[in-house]
Design a protein around this motif. Structure first.
Motif, PDB file in Angstrom:
ATOM      1  N   ALA A 112       1.057  -1.178  -0.354  1.00  0.00           N
ATOM      2  CA  ALA A 112       0.134  -0.060  -0.046  1.00  0.00           C
ATOM      3  C   ALA A 112       0.843   0.895   0.050  1.00  0.00           C
ATOM      4  CB  ALA A 112      -1.102   0.491   1.132  1.00  0.00           C
ATOM      5  N   GLU A 113       2.204   1.198   0.667  1.00  0.00           N
ATOM      6  CA  GLU A 113       2.682   2.077   0.666  1.00  0.00           C
ATOM      7  C   GLU A 113       3.135   2.551  -0.701  1.00  0.00           C
ATOM      8  OE1 GLU A 113       4.340   2.668   4.905  1.00  0.00           O
ATOM      9  OE2 GLU A 113       5.223   0.844   4.166  1.00  0.00           O
ATOM     10  N   LEU A 114       3.907   1.257  -1.080  1.00  0.00           N
ATOM     11  CA  LEU A 114       4.210   1.214  -2.609  1.00  0.00           C
ATOM     12  C   LEU A 114       3.276   2.125  -2.762  1.00  0.00           C
ATOM     13  CD1 LEU A 114       6.670  -1.904  -2.878  1.00  0.00           C
ATOM     14  CD2 LEU A 114       7.477   1.166  -2.076  1.00  0.00           C
ATOM     15  N   GLU A 115       2.425   1.802  -3.201  1.00  0.00           N
ATOM     16  CA  GLU A 115       1.194   2.238  -4.193  1.00  0.00           C
ATOM     17  C   GLU A 115       1.445   4.333  -4.335  1.00  0.00           C
ATOM     18  OE1 GLU A 115      -3.841   1.661  -4.734  1.00  0.00           O
ATOM     19  OE2 GLU A 115      -2.516   0.369  -3.872  1.00  0.00           O
ATOM     20  N   ARG A 116       0.727   4.256  -3.288  1.00  0.00           N
ATOM     21  CA  ARG A 116       0.581   6.088  -1.952  1.00  0.00           C
ATOM     22  C   ARG A 116       2.375   6.145  -2.884  1.00  0.00           C
ATOM     23  NH1 ARG A 116      -1.214   3.111   1.988  1.00  0.00           N
ATOM     24  NH2 ARG A 116       0.386   4.249   3.137  1.00  0.00           N
ATOM     25  N   LEU A 117       3.821   5.682  -2.895  1.00  0.00           N
ATOM     26  CA  LEU A 117       4.802   6.298  -3.928  1.00  0.00           C
ATOM     27  C   LEU A 117       4.425   6.712  -5.134  1.00  0.00           C
ATOM     28  CD1 LEU A 117       7.475   7.017  -2.922  1.00  0.00           C
ATOM     29  CD2 LEU A 117       7.930   5.377  -3.437  1.00  0.00           C
ATOM     30  N   SER A 118       3.999   5.447  -5.749  1.00  0.00           N
ATOM     31  CA  SER A 118       3.632   5.849  -6.908  1.00  0.00           C
ATOM     32  C   SER A 118       2.711   6.199  -8.164  1.00  0.00           C
ATOM     33  CB  SER A 118       3.620   3.828  -7.797  1.00  0.00           C
ATOM     34  OG  SER A 118       2.298   3.554  -7.317  1.00  0.00           O
ATOM     35  N   HIS A 119       1.916   6.711  -6.872  1.00  0.00           N
ATOM     36  CA  HIS A 119       0.793   7.770  -6.895  1.00  0.00           C
ATOM     37  C   HIS A 119       0.880   8.595  -6.567  1.00  0.00           C
ATOM     38  CE1 HIS A 119      -3.113   4.685  -6.449  1.00  0.00           C
ATOM     39  NE2 HIS A 119      -1.903   4.661  -7.437  1.00  0.00           N
ATOM     40  N   SER A 120       2.388   9.263  -6.329  1.00  0.00           N
ATOM     41  CA  SER A 120       2.695  10.809  -6.527  1.00  0.00           C
ATOM     42  C   SER A 120       3.913  10.952  -7.225  1.00  0.00           C
ATOM     43  CB  SER A 120       3.214  11.127  -5.459  1.00  0.00           C
ATOM     44  OG  SER A 120       4.355  10.078  -4.553  1.00  0.00           O
ATOM     45  N   GLU A 121       4.500   9.844  -8.301  1.00  0.00           N
ATOM     46  CA  GLU A 121       5.263  10.326  -9.213  1.00  0.00           C
ATOM     47  C   GLU A 121       4.904  10.506 -10.507  1.00  0.00           C
ATOM     48  OE1 GLU A 121       8.533   8.060  -6.474  1.00  0.00           O
ATOM     49  OE2 GLU A 121       7.926   6.532  -7.935  1.00  0.00           O
ATOM     50  N   HIS A 122       5.290  11.638 -10.896  1.00  0.00           N
ATOM     51  CA  HIS A 122       5.174  11.753 -12.442  1.00  0.00           C
ATOM     52  C   HIS A 122       4.582  11.219 -13.628  1.00  0.00           C
ATOM     53  CE1 HIS A 122       4.161  14.513 -15.961  1.00  0.00           C
ATOM     54  NE2 HIS A 122       5.651  14.125 -16.576  1.00  0.00           N
ATOM     55  N   PRO A 123       5.635  10.154 -13.678  1.00  0.00           N
ATOM     56  CA  PRO A 123       5.549   8.770 -14.617  1.00  0.00           C
ATOM     57  C   PRO A 123       4.227   7.811 -14.570  1.00  0.00           C
ATOM     58  CG  PRO A 123       7.667   8.470 -13.739  1.00  0.00           C
ATOM     59  CD  PRO A 123       6.554   9.642 -13.154  1.00  0.00           C
ATOM     60  N   TRP A 124       3.590   8.030 -13.310  1.00  0.00           N
ATOM     61  CA  TRP A 124       1.848   7.602 -12.943  1.00  0.00           C
ATOM     62  C   TRP A 124       0.844   8.523 -13.720  1.00  0.00           C
ATOM     63  CZ3 TRP A 124      -2.154   7.847 -10.335  1.00  0.00           C
ATOM     64  CH2 TRP A 124      -2.794   6.908 -10.234  1.00  0.00           C
ATOM     65  N   ILE A 125       0.987   9.400 -12.897  1.00  0.00           N
ATOM     66  CA  ILE A 125      -0.031  10.477 -12.947  1.00  0.00           C
ATOM     67  C   ILE A 125       0.434  11.744 -15.052  1.00  0.00           C
ATOM     68  CG2 ILE A 125      -0.346  13.351 -12.260  1.00  0.00           C
ATOM     69  CD1 ILE A 125       1.339  12.222  -9.599  1.00  0.00           C
ATOM     70  N   ALA A 126       1.229  10.860 -15.387  1.00  0.00           N
ATOM     71  CA  ALA A 126       0.583  11.787 -16.759  1.00  0.00           C
ATOM     72  C   ALA A 126       0.640  10.486 -17.729  1.00  0.00           C
ATOM     73  CB  ALA A 126       2.756  11.977 -17.247  1.00  0.00           C
ATOM     74  N   THR A 127       0.921   9.841 -17.477  1.00  0.00           N
ATOM     75  CA  THR A 127       0.595   8.411 -18.433  1.00  0.00           C
ATOM     76  C   THR A 127      -1.262   9.062 -18.217  1.00  0.00           C
ATOM     77  OG1 THR A 127       2.541   7.842 -17.928  1.00  0.00           O
ATOM     78  CG2 THR A 127       0.590   5.934 -18.938  1.00  0.00           C
ATOM     79  N   ARG A 128      -1.855   8.927 -17.239  1.00  0.00           N
ATOM     80  CA  ARG A 128      -2.835   9.018 -16.641  1.00  0.00           C
ATOM     81  C   ARG A 128      -3.735  10.135 -16.871  1.00  0.00           C
ATOM     82  NH1 ARG A 128      -5.371   4.704 -13.804  1.00  0.00           N
ATOM     83  NH2 ARG A 128      -7.017   6.402 -12.813  1.00  0.00           N
ATOM     84  N   ASP A 129      -2.959  10.792 -17.818  1.00  0.00           N
ATOM     85  CA  ASP A 129      -3.279  11.802 -17.610  1.00  0.00           C
ATOM     86  C   ASP A 129      -4.769  12.728 -17.614  1.00  0.00           C
ATOM     87  OD1 ASP A 129      -3.183  13.874 -19.956  1.00  0.00           O
ATOM     88  OD2 ASP A 129      -4.178  12.692 -21.676  1.00  0.00           O
ATOM     89  N   GLY A 130      -5.339  13.002 -16.122  1.00  0.00           N
ATOM     90  CA  GLY A 130      -6.138  13.594 -15.727  1.00  0.00           C
ATOM     91  C   GLY A 130      -7.076  13.052 -15.222  1.00  0.00           C
TER      92      GLY A 130
END
Length: 159
Positions: A112-130
């Protein structure tokens, strides 16, 4: 180049060899694999293994690994040495050292902590594009996004 399955089996073997009671759930294995690949792009400028990661709701997921465990394991199911395809996997020394380096830095975190960490990082955020946090996405996180982001983080760490 390594197979993602060999890297997964190496991680499973390493985690469980050190402590048979150590928790390694499916979610955590996916994130550890992601960080091995992402940091390899950032530090080594090349992939550690074949395969990419899609920007799923629960963070980066490799579909081959998902499919490998989908029939018997849920997101929070424990992964054990019996789940290894190659129980005697041997990686090239340099690659094993790199994976161990990533494990030293990320193994202490829960899935769960790794999931939250990945959710805060640009590659995951940018790929999901909003897209919303609970909206499905199967777009692949580009190697270029990983390379740029983790290369910059590596430079900051070493500054």
């Amino acid at each position: 180049m390594n197979s993602i399955h060999d890297i997964a089996d190496y991680i499973i073997s390493r985690v469980k060899a050190e402590d048979k009671n150590a928790s390694l759930i499916n979610l955590k294995l996916q994130k550890l694999l992601y960080y091995v690949q992402a940091w390899s792009y950032g530090i080594n400028k090349k992939p550690m293994f074949d395969g990419g990661f899609e920007a799923w709701i629960h963070g980066p997921v490799n579909r081959d690994i998902y499919n490998r465990f989908n029939q018997t394991k849920y997101l929070y199911s424990e992964i054990n040495p019996e789940d290894c395809v190659n129980k005697d996997v041997v990686l090239p020394t340099e690659d094993a050292e790199f994976v161990d380096f990533i494990l030293e830095n990320y193994l202490k975190y829960s899935g769960a902590e790794l999931e939250r960490l990945s959710h805060s990082e640009h590659p995951w955020i940018a790929t999901r594009d909003g897209l919303g946090v609970n909206e499905r996405c199967d777009k692949e996180i580009s190697p270029e996004l990983m390379k740029k982001y983790y290369e910059k983080k590596w430079q900051e760490i070493n500054a």
